[in-house]
Design a protein around this motif. Structure first.
Motif, PDB file in Angstrom:
ATOM      1  N   ILE B 437      52.599 -51.420  23.873  1.00  0.00           N
ATOM      2  CA  ILE B 437      51.813 -50.509  24.692  1.00  0.00           C
ATOM      3  C   ILE B 437      50.606 -50.073  23.886  1.00  0.00           C
ATOM      4  CG2 ILE B 437      51.772 -48.284  25.857  1.00  0.00           C
ATOM      5  CD1 ILE B 437      54.851 -48.711  26.201  1.00  0.00           C
ATOM      6  N   ASN B 438      49.418 -50.342  24.440  1.00  0.00           N
ATOM      7  CA  ASN B 438      48.196 -49.946  23.770  1.00  0.00           C
ATOM      8  C   ASN B 438      47.832 -48.550  24.252  1.00  0.00           C
ATOM      9  OD1 ASN B 438      45.466 -49.565  23.089  1.00  0.00           O
ATOM     10  ND2 ASN B 438      45.226 -51.779  22.864  1.00  0.00           N
ATOM     11  N   ASN B 439      48.024 -47.564  23.350  1.00  0.00           N
ATOM     12  CA  ASN B 439      47.787 -46.172  23.748  1.00  0.00           C
ATOM     13  C   ASN B 439      46.327 -45.898  24.004  1.00  0.00           C
ATOM     14  OD1 ASN B 439      50.502 -45.512  23.418  1.00  0.00           O
ATOM     15  ND2 ASN B 439      50.211 -45.371  21.192  1.00  0.00           N
ATOM     16  N   VAL B 440      45.460 -46.674  23.346  1.00  0.00           N
ATOM     17  CA  VAL B 440      44.029 -46.413  23.492  1.00  0.00           C
ATOM     18  C   VAL B 440      43.569 -46.795  24.889  1.00  0.00           C
ATOM     19  CG1 VAL B 440      41.763 -46.893  22.550  1.00  0.00           C
ATOM     20  CG2 VAL B 440      43.751 -46.822  21.035  1.00  0.00           C
ATOM     21  N   GLY B 441      43.944 -48.010  25.302  1.00  0.00           N
ATOM     22  CA  GLY B 441      43.491 -48.471  26.609  1.00  0.00           C
ATOM     23  C   GLY B 441      44.541 -48.282  27.685  1.00  0.00           C
ATOM     24  N   ASN B 442      45.712 -47.798  27.294  1.00  0.00           N
ATOM     25  CA  ASN B 442      46.804 -47.564  28.229  1.00  0.00           C
ATOM     26  C   ASN B 442      47.179 -48.810  29.008  1.00  0.00           C
ATOM     27  OD1 ASN B 442      48.813 -45.988  29.200  1.00  0.00           O
ATOM     28  ND2 ASN B 442      47.585 -45.122  30.877  1.00  0.00           N
ATOM     29  N   TYR B 443      47.452 -49.878  28.301  1.00  0.00           N
ATOM     30  CA  TYR B 443      47.939 -51.087  28.949  1.00  0.00           C
ATOM     31  C   TYR B 443      48.907 -51.755  27.989  1.00  0.00           C
ATOM     32  CZ  TYR B 443      44.435 -53.263  25.992  1.00  0.00           C
ATOM     33  OH  TYR B 443      43.707 -53.659  24.927  1.00  0.00           O
ATOM     34  N   LEU B 444      49.520 -52.813  28.478  1.00  0.00           N
ATOM     35  CA  LEU B 444      50.540 -53.501  27.697  1.00  0.00           C
ATOM     36  C   LEU B 444      49.997 -54.851  27.233  1.00  0.00           C
ATOM     37  CD1 LEU B 444      53.713 -53.015  27.180  1.00  0.00           C
ATOM     38  CD2 LEU B 444      53.966 -54.835  28.849  1.00  0.00           C
ATOM     39  N   THR B 445      50.167 -55.139  25.962  1.00  0.00           N
ATOM     40  CA  THR B 445      49.738 -56.427  25.433  1.00  0.00           C
ATOM     41  C   THR B 445      50.970 -57.258  25.112  1.00  0.00           C
ATOM     42  OG1 THR B 445      47.911 -55.281  24.400  1.00  0.00           O
ATOM     43  CG2 THR B 445      48.296 -57.551  23.714  1.00  0.00           C
ATOM     44  N   VAL B 446      51.016 -58.457  25.642  1.00  0.00           N
ATOM     45  CA  VAL B 446      52.132 -59.357  25.356  1.00  0.00           C
ATOM     46  C   VAL B 446      51.573 -60.545  24.603  1.00  0.00           C
ATOM     47  CG1 VAL B 446      53.941 -60.776  26.356  1.00  0.00           C
ATOM     48  CG2 VAL B 446      53.322 -58.606  27.428  1.00  0.00           C
ATOM     49  N   ARG B 447      52.163 -60.804  23.440  1.00  0.00           N
ATOM     50  CA  ARG B 447      51.670 -61.899  22.599  1.00  0.00           C
ATOM     51  C   ARG B 447      52.627 -63.086  22.664  1.00  0.00           C
ATOM     52  NH1 ARG B 447      47.737 -59.676  19.436  1.00  0.00           N
ATOM     53  NH2 ARG B 447      47.724 -57.404  19.522  1.00  0.00           N
ATOM     54  N   GLN B 448      52.141 -64.215  22.144  1.00  0.00           N
ATOM     55  CA  GLN B 448      53.012 -65.389  22.105  1.00  0.00           C
ATOM     56  C   GLN B 448      54.274 -65.098  21.301  1.00  0.00           C
ATOM     57  OE1 GLN B 448      52.724 -67.812  23.972  1.00  0.00           O
ATOM     58  NE2 GLN B 448      50.565 -67.814  24.584  1.00  0.00           N
ATOM     59  N   ALA B 449      54.150 -64.253  20.303  1.00  0.00           N
ATOM     60  CA  ALA B 449      55.311 -63.934  19.476  1.00  0.00           C
ATOM     61  C   ALA B 449      56.383 -63.196  20.270  1.00  0.00           C
ATOM     62  CB  ALA B 449      54.876 -63.093  18.278  1.00  0.00           C
ATOM     63  N   ASP B 450      56.014 -62.663  21.418  1.00  0.00           N
ATOM     64  CA  ASP B 450      57.001 -61.978  22.257  1.00  0.00           C
ATOM     65  C   ASP B 450      57.774 -62.958  23.141  1.00  0.00           C
ATOM     66  OD1 ASP B 450      56.453 -59.310  21.449  1.00  0.00           O
ATOM     67  OD2 ASP B 450      54.597 -59.354  22.622  1.00  0.00           O
ATOM     68  N   ALA B 451      57.540 -64.229  22.933  1.00  0.00           N
ATOM     69  CA  ALA B 451      58.228 -65.224  23.760  1.00  0.00           C
ATOM     70  C   ALA B 451      59.744 -65.062  23.624  1.00  0.00           C
ATOM     71  CB  ALA B 451      57.817 -66.635  23.341  1.00  0.00           C
ATOM     72  N   HIS B 452      60.443 -65.312  24.714  1.00  0.00           N
ATOM     73  CA  HIS B 452      61.868 -65.019  24.739  1.00  0.00           C
ATOM     74  C   HIS B 452      62.553 -65.982  25.704  1.00  0.00           C
ATOM     75  CE1 HIS B 452      65.301 -62.627  23.837  1.00  0.00           C
ATOM     76  NE2 HIS B 452      65.488 -62.160  25.069  1.00  0.00           N
ATOM     77  N   ALA B 453      63.862 -66.125  25.525  1.00  0.00           N
ATOM     78  CA  ALA B 453      64.640 -66.921  26.478  1.00  0.00           C
ATOM     79  C   ALA B 453      65.925 -66.162  26.778  1.00  0.00           C
ATOM     80  CB  ALA B 453      64.944 -68.294  25.883  1.00  0.00           C
ATOM     81  N   TRP B 454      66.308 -66.132  28.015  1.00  0.00           N
ATOM     82  CA  TRP B 454      67.543 -65.469  28.401  1.00  0.00           C
ATOM     83  C   TRP B 454      68.218 -66.290  29.496  1.00  0.00           C
ATOM     84  CZ3 TRP B 454      62.674 -63.672  29.343  1.00  0.00           C
ATOM     85  CH2 TRP B 454      62.281 -63.518  30.676  1.00  0.00           C
ATOM     86  N   THR B 455      69.302 -65.809  30.007  1.00  0.00           N
ATOM     87  CA  THR B 455      70.020 -66.610  31.001  1.00  0.00           C
ATOM     88  C   THR B 455      70.240 -65.810  32.271  1.00  0.00           C
ATOM     89  OG1 THR B 455      72.074 -65.850  30.068  1.00  0.00           O
ATOM     90  CG2 THR B 455      71.284 -67.984  29.317  1.00  0.00           C
TER      91      THR B 455
END
Lengths: 327, 652
Positions: B437-455
């Motif tokens: 969560i970017n407090n300055v711009g009040n939005y959410l940043t999702v990076r490639q490092a946040d990649a995930h797998a679930w079932t």
């Protein structure tokens, strides 16, 4: 500048306006006298006279045999000044110019024997044939108007002019004056070959050297001093100084020159322009006066960049004048 | 000195060399090494020539080099047109032009080509640093252009930079008009059809051990989201991407053409409304939170709630979404779906199959079985790491019984296999989890490092249920993000580290700026231009009306700026004396008697008087008066008035 100007300035107030034409007549007389000896070179003669009236030293540069020495002689003779000639050679020593102290057996002291420099007009003939050491002895005296020898400073007589002649520095056996010393000369003029008419007159007439003793001084020393005073009083307006500064700035910023004109050069231009204005019978300097003296004052101070051909002072001056609009 | 007007000063060449080097610099990393070397050599050669005032190389040599370079580029790229080869060609030719540049005219041509080269830099990168750098380059190029105009002897670099800066500032209004009104083509301004986004890291349609954990090293931004209903808690931030059904014992694969959605899911609770800006990734997936209600047109929603764009996302894309964190998707599975969701390759991972059979027998129902498997992950010695040991033939067996160290894809994969072996339909969902969560711009940043797998598992009566086995092993992965979950000492991009609050803060501010830049400048597309025009009251803006408006405004702005500058000039206009004399000269100039700029008043007076004896007296009078007033010591107001009157009366 043709004479009998259509636009001669009418006198306004009685005092300064009548002085200028009076001096003009005197100076015209001087120029006329010299022109009898040096034929067909009126413009150079007027420049030389302007230089002396502006209390500057004069350098005459040209190939041998066009009348450099004669011009220097004539100038001294016509102005009625005490005159010494020093022939510069490669073995000339500073003491030969400045003077030397010799032990006097009667008084049992050293006595200073003044050299030829203690004179009102010095003709330094072929100044670039002497070694730099000797040259600098002369040039220091020119700047300071005094001579320091044996720890004692002795003033030189007033007025004090140096008229130096030199051969073009590409000739054999010369030590070219460095730029800093060239700068000491208010003007450098080139005589050039006489035109056909003048040359014919020269060939038909008497020997120029014989004419010299016949010349009578056209100015008394006090008259010369008065003219020099009047030159200083000639008005240079703000508009004229604007023009002068525009010329200077152009020389500093244009890629055409190796280096720009120095503040000393600017002062020299102004002094010479004042003299010229007075010679034209004016109490104020016009742009034309400045333009008239530029060939003499600027030619040896500006070096054209990237140009192997040696341009004459007149050509350099013409280019500079043409490039700068009058504000 | 006409002859020297067109000649080049060494300073001019120096300026050009600097400008060219600056404009080429960003290309260096993209150009083949031999081009960089050639360009550097040529620049140095030109500098050497200028420094030592040598002759320029002969034309035939330049032709030879040019020919060789063209051939080399053709061999390197296989073509001469196209972005990369075109830029290489342009850079080489520009440098060669420098070597045959002998006049100011050539230099001007080079300057304009430098401006053109600036544009090519934008073909590769449109970020703020690029824009700022290129602005600087344009400044330098403009300064050298000004140098050419002034023929300055010394490099009067201060003056040149100041004038160039002023010039650029004066052009700002015009620049804004052009930016806002220049008719846009569909798609972003700098979009390129093909090779522009060739090598972007991101999720793919396959998942094998190691395919997600390799993304952990990338801090590239995957997407940004602005929430109008407040940012949901971290545990709900499952960004749904490729859904994988097919397993070959090693790799999970998403179907190339998943079926259309045939029935709605049941949504309950408060919706989450948000806007997603997804970075180019050269894949077709658009990401949305579990579970989206619809796809932004022209993308479509598939049966397993993937959002597929009709073509690969090669440009930054922005869309509005609505998702519900509470959902039930119990649309009955078709027999084909059921079969796919249970399929396991024969004879692979035998120990896993045996384990599943025994655990399933012990569990009372499906729920209990899921719980038992999760408990196994949680209680036994499983280890969460970004650098697991490699797995070979039966990866699930090896992982479950020997290595027991893995990243999310290992857990998701083995969990799904256990489920299928236990008779419960299961599928893998990949995407992103969490975000910052970017407090300055009040939005959410999702990076490639946040990649995930679930079932997701299919439970009778309940439908598809999301199960994240990674959360069982490492609950902090889901609650606090990947940075908190990865053990100390393992590699993480700097962007994700949170040790220094000030660094975090600076990073967020910077990212906010980049986000706004994307939103406002780069994403100013045809649609948004139309929206903007509507807001200022111009409906149905066509490119014709935009062009007309742009032209009118550009002319208007130029006139206003010009008028302002003229006004400033007029306030410092010359005194009445000079003005009067200029008028007198102008009158004579009309009769063919123009005063030269360097001609003094006295000379001009004589020349004019000689040329027009009829006017001589009047010319004399005016000139004399002018010279005395301008150059004399005394000037009275009366005399000035007299001069003005005489000039006014001076007509021919």
């Amino acid at each position: 500048m043709s004479k009998g100007a259509a636009c001669a300035l009418p006198p306004r107030t009685a005092n300064p306006a009548t002085i200028a034409p009076m001096h003009r007549e005197q100076i015209d007389h001087v120029v006329k006298q010299i022109s009898q000896v040096i034929l067909g070179k009126e413009r150079q003669i007027r420049l030389a006279v302007a230089c002396l009236l502006a209390r500057g030293h004069l350098l005459i540069e040209d190939i041998p045999g066009v009348g450099k020495t004669t011009l220097a002689h004539t100038l001294a003779a016509v102005l009625g000044l005490q005159f010494q000639r020093i022939q510069f050679t490669s073995d000339l020593l500073p003491a030969d110019i400045l003077g030397v102290s010799i032990y006097d057996r009667d008084t049992a002291r050293f006595r200073f024997h003044p050299g030829p420099i203690f004179s009102q007009v010095i003709l330094a003939d072929e100044v670039n044939r002497a070694t730099p050491k000797t040259q600098s002895a002369l040039l220091e005296a020119m700047e300071e108007h005094q001579v320091t020898a044996e720890g004692e400073t002795r003033p030189l007589p007033e007025p004090f002019f140096v008229i130096a002649t030199q051969n073009p520095s590409n000739q054999i056996g010369t030590f070219p004056l460095p730029e800093s010393q060239l700068d000491r000369f208010l003007m450098r003029i080139e005589l050039g070959y006489p035109d056909a008419g003048a040359e014919r007159a020269l060939l038909q007439g008497a020997d120029r050297r014989d004419l010299l003793p016949k010349l009578t001084p056209a100015l008394q020393p006090e008259e010369l001093a008065a003219v020099q005073e009047a030159v200083r009083a000639v008005h240079a307006s703000g508009a004229l100084l604007d023009y002068l500064q525009a010329l200077i700035n152009y020389s500093r910023q244009s890629p055409d020159y190796v280096s720009g004109l120095s503040p000393r050069a600017a002062l020299a231009m102004l002094a010479a322009a004042r003299a010229w204005a007075l010679m034209e019978g004016r109490n104020q300097v016009l742009p034309e006066d400045l333009q008239a003296i530029v060939p003499g004052v600027v030619g040896h101070r500006l070096h054209v960049a990237r140009d192997n051909s040696r341009l004459t002072g007149a050509a350099v001056a013409a280019a500079l004048i043409e490039a700068v609009p009058i504000p | 000195m006409r002859a020297t007007t067109d000649r080049l000063h060494p300073a001019h060449v120096g300026w050009l060399l600097v400008a060219l080097a600056l404009v080429t610099a960003p290309h260096v990393e993209r150009l083949p090494w031999w081009i960089t070397l050639l360009v550097g050599t040529l620049l140095a050669w030109r500098a050497y020539i200028t420094w030592h005032a040598l002759q320029l190389p002969p034309k035939w040599l330049l032709f030879l080099i040019a020919g060789g370079a063209v051939g080399g580029i053709y061999i390197q790229y296989g073509r001469l047109l196209g972005r990369d080869s075109g830029v290489a060609l342009l850079v080489i030719m520009l440098t060669l032009k420098l070597l045959e540049m002998s006049s100011l005219r050539d230099a001007m041509v080079l300057v304009f080509l430098c401006y053109f080269l600036v544009i090519t830099d934008f073909l590769y990168s449109q970020t703020i640093p690029t824009a700022l750098y290129l602005l600087l380059v344009v400044w330098v190029i403009t300064a050298s252009l000004i140098g050419f105009q002034l023929r300055l002897r010394q490099p009067g670099y201060r003056y040149q930079f100041r004038s160039a800066g002023m010039l650029l500032l004066q052009s700002v209004p015009l620049m804004l008009v052009l930016f806002v009104l220049f008719p846009r083509v569909p798609g972003p301004l700098w979009g390129l059809p093909q090779d522009a986004t060739a090598s972007v890291t991101g999720l793919s349609d396959e998942m094998s051990p190691g395919s997600v954990s390799k993304l952990i090293t990338s801090d590239a931004i995957a997407l940004r989201a602005t929430f109008s209903t407040g940012v949901p808690p971290a545990g709900q931030l499952y960004w749904r991407g490729p859904v994988m059904w097919d397993f070959d014992g090693y790799t999970w694969t998403a179907s190339r053409d998943p079926g259309q959605r045939h029935r709605e899911a049941q949504y309950s609770g408060a919706p989450t409304e948000y806007t997603v800006t997804v970075e180019p990734n050269s894949r077709r997936w658009l990401f949305a939170l579990d579970l989206p209600t619809r796809a932004p047109p022209p993308a479509r929603l598939t049966a397993d709630f993937q959002i597929l764009s009709p073509s690969a996302v090669s440009n930054r894309l922005r869309y509005d979404m609505t998702s519900y964190p509470n959902w039930i998707d119990n649309t009955p599975l078709t027999p084909a779906e059921m079969q796919r969701a249970l399929a396991l390759p024969p004879r692979s991972n035998p120990r896993t199959a045996a384990l599943a059979a025994s655990m399933r027998n012990q569990a009372t129902d499906e729920r209990a079985y899921v719980a038992a498997v999760l408990a196994k992950f949680r209680n036994e010695n499983f280890y969460y790491t970004t650098t697991p040991p490699p797995l070979n033939v039966n990866p699930v067996d090896e992982f479950l019984f020997s290595t027991r160290a893995g990243f999310c894809e290992h857990y998701a994969s083995s969990f799904a296999v256990l489920m299928r072996a236990g008779g419960i339909p299961a599928r893998i969902v990949t995407g992103y989890q969490g975000g910052e969560i970017n407090n300055v711009g009040n939005y959410l940043t999702v990076r490639q490092a946040d990649a995930h797998a679930w079932t997701e598992v299919w439970l009778k009566n309940e439908g598809w249920v999301r199960v994240d086995p990674t959360a069982a092993v490492s609950p902090s992965r889901v609650e606090a993000g990947v940075a908190a979950a990865v053990p100390q000492g393992e590699t993480l991009p700097l962007q994700l580290r949170g040790e220094y609050p000030w660094l975090r803060r600076a990073r967020m501010t910077w990212d906010t700026m980049a986000y706004s830049w994307n939103q406002i400048v780069l994403e100013y597309t045809q649609d948004r231009q139309r929206q903007f025009m509507q807001r200022v009251g111009i409906d149905n803006a066509t490119w014709q009306s935009l062009a007309t408006l742009m032209f009118m405004l550009a002319v208007g702005v130029t006139l206003v700026v010009g008028a302002l500058m003229l006004w400033r000039l007029r306030t410092q206009r010359p005194d009445p004396l000079s003005a009067a004399y200029a008028r007198f000269c102008a009158t004579l100039a009309q009769r063919g008697l123009a005063r030269l700029p360097s001609e003094g008043p006295l000379d001009f007076c004589r020349r004019a008087g000689a040329a027009r004896p009829d006017l001589r007296e009047r010319i004399d009078a005016i000139s004399t008066l002018y010279m005395r007033l301008r150059y004399g010591a005394t000037a009275t107001a009366d005399e000035t008035r007299e001069l003005l009157a005489r000039v006014k009366a001076f007509r021919i």
